[in-house]
Design an enzyme around this catalytic site. Structure first.
Site, mmCIF file in Angstrom:
data_model
loop_
_atom_site.group_PDB
_atom_site.id
_atom_site.type_symbol
_atom_site.label_atom_id
_atom_site.label_comp_id
_atom_site.label_asym_id
_atom_site.label_seq_id
_atom_site.Cartn_x
_atom_site.Cartn_y
_atom_site.Cartn_z
ATOM 1 N N PRO A 1 21.789 -19.738 19.944
ATOM 2 C CA PRO A 1 21.263 -18.682 20.807
ATOM 3 C C PRO A 1 19.810 -18.881 21.208
ATOM 4 O O PRO A 1 18.984 -19.334 20.427
ATOM 5 C CB PRO A 1 21.423 -17.414 19.959
ATOM 6 C CG PRO A 1 21.548 -17.872 18.562
ATOM 7 C CD PRO A 1 22.177 -19.227 18.624
ATOM 8 N N ASN A 2 19.575 -18.548 22.453
ATOM 9 C CA ASN A 2 18.266 -18.531 23.094
ATOM 10 C C ASN A 2 17.681 -19.912 23.362
ATOM 11 O O ASN A 2 16.626 -20.011 23.990
ATOM 12 C CB ASN A 2 17.272 -17.668 22.300
ATOM 13 C CG ASN A 2 17.727 -16.234 22.217
ATOM 14 O OD1 ASN A 2 18.080 -15.637 23.233
ATOM 15 N ND2 ASN A 2 17.777 -15.683 21.016
ATOM 16 N N ARG B 1 10.772 -19.588 27.036
ATOM 17 C CA ARG B 1 10.655 -18.720 25.864
ATOM 18 C C ARG B 1 9.529 -19.183 24.943
ATOM 19 O O ARG B 1 9.522 -20.318 24.481
ATOM 20 C CB ARG B 1 11.977 -18.762 25.095
ATOM 21 C CG ARG B 1 11.952 -18.044 23.783
ATOM 22 C CD ARG B 1 13.233 -18.299 23.010
ATOM 23 N NE ARG B 1 13.178 -17.634 21.724
ATOM 24 C CZ ARG B 1 13.798 -18.046 20.650
ATOM 25 N NH1 ARG B 1 14.546 -19.115 20.692
ATOM 26 N NH2 ARG B 1 13.688 -17.387 19.522
ATOM 27 N N TYR C 1 7.806 -23.144 21.183
ATOM 28 C CA TYR C 1 8.889 -24.055 21.555
ATOM 29 C C TYR C 1 8.525 -25.073 22.631
ATOM 30 O O TYR C 1 9.342 -25.921 22.974
ATOM 31 C CB TYR C 1 10.103 -23.245 22.018
ATOM 32 C CG TYR C 1 10.643 -22.342 20.938
ATOM 33 C CD1 TYR C 1 11.353 -22.868 19.863
ATOM 34 C CD2 TYR C 1 10.419 -20.967 20.961
ATOM 35 C CE1 TYR C 1 11.833 -22.053 18.856
ATOM 36 C CE2 TYR C 1 10.903 -20.143 19.960
ATOM 37 C CZ TYR C 1 11.599 -20.691 18.911
ATOM 38 O OH TYR C 1 12.081 -19.885 17.906
ATOM 39 N N ASN D 1 21.354 -27.216 16.006
ATOM 40 C CA ASN D 1 20.281 -26.231 15.965
ATOM 41 C C ASN D 1 20.953 -24.893 16.240
ATOM 42 O O ASN D 1 21.180 -24.522 17.380
ATOM 43 C CB ASN D 1 19.200 -26.525 16.998
ATOM 44 C CG ASN D 1 18.027 -25.568 16.898
ATOM 45 O OD1 ASN D 1 18.127 -24.506 16.299
ATOM 46 N ND2 ASN D 1 16.910 -25.940 17.498
ATOM 47 N N ALA E 1 18.829 -18.649 15.517
ATOM 48 C CA ALA E 1 18.789 -17.528 14.575
ATOM 49 C C ALA E 1 20.055 -17.416 13.729
ATOM 50 O O ALA E 1 20.014 -16.853 12.633
ATOM 51 C CB ALA E 1 18.531 -16.228 15.320
ATOM 52 N N GLU F 1 20.927 -30.670 10.501
ATOM 53 C CA GLU F 1 20.378 -29.396 10.975
ATOM 54 C C GLU F 1 18.966 -29.651 11.504
ATOM 55 O O GLU F 1 18.155 -30.286 10.824
ATOM 56 C CB GLU F 1 20.337 -28.402 9.813
ATOM 57 C CG GLU F 1 19.713 -27.078 10.152
ATOM 58 C CD GLU F 1 19.568 -26.164 8.943
ATOM 59 O OE1 GLU F 1 18.870 -25.153 9.080
ATOM 60 O OE2 GLU F 1 20.130 -26.460 7.852
ATOM 61 N N HIS G 1 15.482 -27.944 13.679
ATOM 62 C CA HIS G 1 14.741 -26.798 14.225
ATOM 63 C C HIS G 1 13.490 -27.327 14.900
ATOM 64 O O HIS G 1 12.850 -28.254 14.386
ATOM 65 C CB HIS G 1 14.381 -25.795 13.137
ATOM 66 C CG HIS G 1 15.590 -25.217 12.477
ATOM 67 N ND1 HIS G 1 16.352 -24.241 13.074
ATOM 68 C CD2 HIS G 1 16.188 -25.521 11.302
ATOM 69 C CE1 HIS G 1 17.373 -23.952 12.269
ATOM 70 N NE2 HIS G 1 17.301 -24.724 11.195
ATOM 71 N N ARG H 1 7.038 -19.459 9.478
ATOM 72 C CA ARG H 1 7.302 -18.266 10.280
ATOM 73 C C ARG H 1 7.745 -17.113 9.379
ATOM 74 O O ARG H 1 7.539 -17.157 8.169
ATOM 75 C CB ARG H 1 8.336 -18.615 11.356
ATOM 76 C CG ARG H 1 7.807 -19.735 12.270
ATOM 77 C CD ARG H 1 8.762 -20.114 13.345
ATOM 78 N NE ARG H 1 8.926 -18.993 14.262
ATOM 79 C CZ ARG H 1 9.893 -18.928 15.157
ATOM 80 N NH1 ARG H 1 10.782 -19.899 15.262
ATOM 81 N NH2 ARG H 1 10.000 -17.895 15.958
#
Length: 138
Positions: A9-10, A17, A22, A71, A74, A95, A97, A104
């Site tokens: 998502p996103n 964004r 990012y 990735n 969330a 995985e 990110h 964060r």
């Protein structure tokens, strides 16, 4: 070699964004860069904001590809189902990110994927994807 990249998502909003987190590049532009840098690899790219579609793609690629770069955005921190899908397949999963999730919010420190992944790469921006590709080439 066949490698699938699955984004959650996103991540369709990369380049728009939170550029301070990012960056300014779209993933489509970065995907083109990866294809040019690794021409011998047959890439497949999929992005969805829907958890079940991500699980379906993990299952689709999970028995016939040489590697999956995931990735889950969330969903990394909330989806037992995605973690279970990674555990159920035979294809190795890295995985990734873009940001360092440990620098964060505390809820981002939990991953339901990491325990079932071959490895985890985070915090190197979009270069995290390239590092994951290189991990499959060894």
């Amino acid at each position: 070699m066949k490698i699938a990249i699955i984004n959650g998502p996103n991540l369709n909003l990369l380049g728009k964004r939170e550029p301070e987190v990012y960056g300014n590049q779209t993933f489509e532009d970065h995907f083109t860069h990866l294809q040019q840098k690794f021409p011998a690899i047959d890439f497949n790219y999929f992005q969805s904001n829907i958890e079940g579609e991500l699980i379906d793609k993990i299952q689709d690629f999970g028995f016939s590809y040489d590697g999956i770069i995931l990735n889950a955005g969330a969903y990394t921190h909330t989806s037992i189902g995605i973690g279970d899908a990674v555990k159920a397949i035979t294809t190795p999963v890295v995985e990734v990110h873009i940001s360092n999730t440990f620098s964060r919010e505390s809820f981002r420190h939990q991953s339901y994927i990491s325990g079932n992944a071959t490895g985890v790469i985070l915090g190197f921006g979009l270069k995290s994807y390239e590092l994951a590709i290189v991990s499959f080439l060894k």
